[in-house]
Design a protein around this motif. Structure first.
Motif, PDB file in Angstrom:
ATOM      1  N   ILE A  39      29.613  15.836 -19.936  1.00 56.81           N
ATOM      2  CA  ILE A  39      28.439  14.559 -20.096  1.00 56.81           C
ATOM      3  C   ILE A  39      27.430  14.697 -21.393  1.00 56.81           C
ATOM      4  O   ILE A  39      27.414  13.481 -22.112  1.00 56.81           O
ATOM      5  N   THR A  40      27.465  15.727 -21.969  1.00 51.06           N
ATOM      6  CA  THR A  40      26.637  15.735 -23.249  1.00 51.06           C
ATOM      7  C   THR A  40      27.530  15.676 -24.434  1.00 51.06           C
ATOM      8  O   THR A  40      26.978  15.116 -25.370  1.00 51.06           O
ATOM      9  N   SER A 119      25.964  11.163 -28.910  1.00 50.97           N
ATOM     10  CA  SER A 119      24.746  10.792 -28.215  1.00 50.97           C
ATOM     11  C   SER A 119      24.642  11.562 -26.967  1.00 50.97           C
ATOM     12  O   SER A 119      25.226  11.368 -25.854  1.00 50.97           O
ATOM     13  N   GLU A 120      23.827  12.842 -27.214  1.00 51.30           N
ATOM     14  CA  GLU A 120      23.972  13.662 -25.806  1.00 51.30           C
ATOM     15  C   GLU A 120      22.700  13.471 -25.006  1.00 51.30           C
ATOM     16  O   GLU A 120      21.605  12.984 -25.242  1.00 51.30           O
ATOM     17  N   ASN A 121      23.150  13.962 -23.717  1.00 58.67           N
ATOM     18  CA  ASN A 121      21.977  13.991 -22.638  1.00 58.67           C
ATOM     19  C   ASN A 121      21.339  15.355 -22.690  1.00 58.67           C
ATOM     20  O   ASN A 121      21.799  16.162 -22.132  1.00 58.67           O
ATOM     21  N   TYR A 122      20.389  15.323 -23.578  1.00 56.56           N
ATOM     22  CA  TYR A 122      19.790  16.722 -23.736  1.00 56.56           C
ATOM     23  C   TYR A 122      19.029  17.562 -22.432  1.00 56.56           C
ATOM     24  O   TYR A 122      19.096  18.512 -22.139  1.00 56.56           O
ATOM     25  N   THR A 123      18.827  16.405 -21.419  1.00 56.62           N
ATOM     26  CA  THR A 123      18.047  16.813 -20.649  1.00 56.62           C
ATOM     27  C   THR A 123      19.128  17.698 -19.589  1.00 56.62           C
ATOM     28  O   THR A 123      18.823  18.874 -19.094  1.00 56.62           O
ATOM     29  N   VAL A 124      20.213  17.290 -19.521  1.00 55.93           N
ATOM     30  CA  VAL A 124      21.327  17.828 -18.773  1.00 55.93           C
ATOM     31  C   VAL A 124      21.662  19.081 -19.538  1.00 55.93           C
ATOM     32  O   VAL A 124      21.839  20.127 -18.628  1.00 55.93           O
ATOM     33  N   TYR A 202      24.054  21.475 -36.501  1.00 58.21           N
ATOM     34  CA  TYR A 202      23.233  22.604 -35.908  1.00 58.21           C
ATOM     35  C   TYR A 202      24.106  23.081 -34.645  1.00 58.21           C
ATOM     36  O   TYR A 202      24.184  24.093 -34.289  1.00 58.21           O
ATOM     37  N   ASP A 203      24.491  21.973 -33.970  1.00 59.46           N
ATOM     38  CA  ASP A 203      25.271  22.085 -32.750  1.00 59.46           C
ATOM     39  C   ASP A 203      26.498  22.943 -32.756  1.00 59.46           C
ATOM     40  O   ASP A 203      26.926  23.737 -32.263  1.00 59.46           O
TER      41      ASP A 203
END
Length: 323
Positions: A39-40, A119-124, A202-203
């Motif tokens: 997802i992310t 474009s990451e889904n940071y919440t997930v 950084y990731d």
């Protein structure tokens, strides 16, 4: 004199429980991280997913190690099958390096060089990492409880015992869970910096750091198993305890030498040469040795079987294995 003892049933059961809990936790975490990685698109999350799948596979090796290494002696293996535990645990450590460390480092480097910006889904990502931390923490605490209890029993420092214990499955679970918790923190930091700066570097660096961490843990585990496979001697404290125990036997005048080598988890081979009290004739030595056997076999939780071999010319009791 030869004596041999098996791993206490309670310790064997506790180690099995520790591995089973670790397997369940790692499987749940691996599935959750894989979904989050898809997802992310996070490099750190991919590294974490690889790490967890490696740990899950490794727990299978550790279950095999626990099962096969706990078999008692038979006609083919008079000293038992304890060393098999180190072989299967070594496979688990190699798996951690190949499937965990190598994949994480490779993916981090390729992401860094490619300069990917997803474009990451940071919440997930954060929710999954939090869940993983809880599950890994449960497994970690189980290994800590076992190590703390055994370290106290043997009057050892916690971390010294974790590194030096002859139980490779316990050491592996503790090391892997420790690395997992640290890895989660690293992954969260990498994702957080990505979110704050917009730079995916950084990731990617987070993925590389997780891989380096796993490589260090894998090398430590491999080295410890190598030592036990090739003949790890007992500590000075164990040596002193063995000599003291033998000297307490009323028929023993002195202990000439003692050699100790681990042949499995909590199993040692003890070779000792002693002088017997008095100047008994050869015909009575066998009876004296049998009395020594019965004395050593009094505590079945420590000594499982004894075989004595005399050296009549010198009044010695010759080689002794003890698990």
């Amino acid at each position: 004199m030869k004596s041999s003892s098996t791993t206490p049933a309670g310790a064997e059961t506790e180690s099995l429980r520790t591995v089973v809990i670790a397997f369940g936790a790692n499987l749940g975490v691996a599935i959750a991280k894989t979904v989050a990685a898809v997802i992310t698109g996070s490099a750190s999350m991919v590294a974490e997913a690889s790490h967890s799948w490696a740990d899950t596979g490794n727990e299978i090796f550790l279950l095999v190690a626990n099962k096969r290494g706990s078999r008692g002696p038979d006609d083919r293996r008079p000293l038992g099958y304890g060393r098999e535990a180190y072989f299967w645990s070594t496979l688990a450590a190699v798996g951690l390096f190949v499937a965990g460390a190598a994949v994480s480092i490779w993916h981090g480097i390729t992401s860094l060089l490619a300069g990917e910006s997803s474009s990451e889904n940071y919440t997930v990502a954060y929710v999954v990492l939090a869940l993983a931390f809880v599950l890994e923490g449960i497994s970690f605490l189980q290994s800590v409880r076992q190590i703390r209890g055994e370290a106290a029993e043997y009057e050892k420092d916690f971390f010294d015992y974790a590194l030096e214990t002859s139980d490779p499955t316990l050491r592996a679970v503790f090391a892997e869970d420790s690395a997992a918790l640290i890895g989660i923190v690293i992954a969260a930091a990498g994702i957080g910096l990505h979110q704050l700066t917009g730079s995916s570097a950084y990731d990617a660096v987070g993925s590389i750091l997780v891989g380096v961490l796993l490589a260090v843990v894998a090398f430590v585990l491999i080295d410890r198993n190598r030592r036990f496979l090739t003949g790890e001697p007992g500590s000075r404290a164990l040596w002193n305890a063995v000599v003291e125990r033998i000297e307490q036997l009323p028929e023993v005048a002195s202990v000439r030498f003692v050699r100790i080598e681990f042949v499995g988890p909590k199993q040692i081979l003890l070779v000792a040469s002693v002088d017997l009290v008095g100047d008994s004739v050869e015909s009575s030595i066998a009876h004296t040795l049998r009395r020594l056997e019965r004395e050593l076999e009094t505590n079945k939780a420590v000594v499982d079987a004894v075989l004595t071999v005399a050296e009549p010319d010198e009044g010695d009791v010759g080689p002794t294995p003890s698990h």
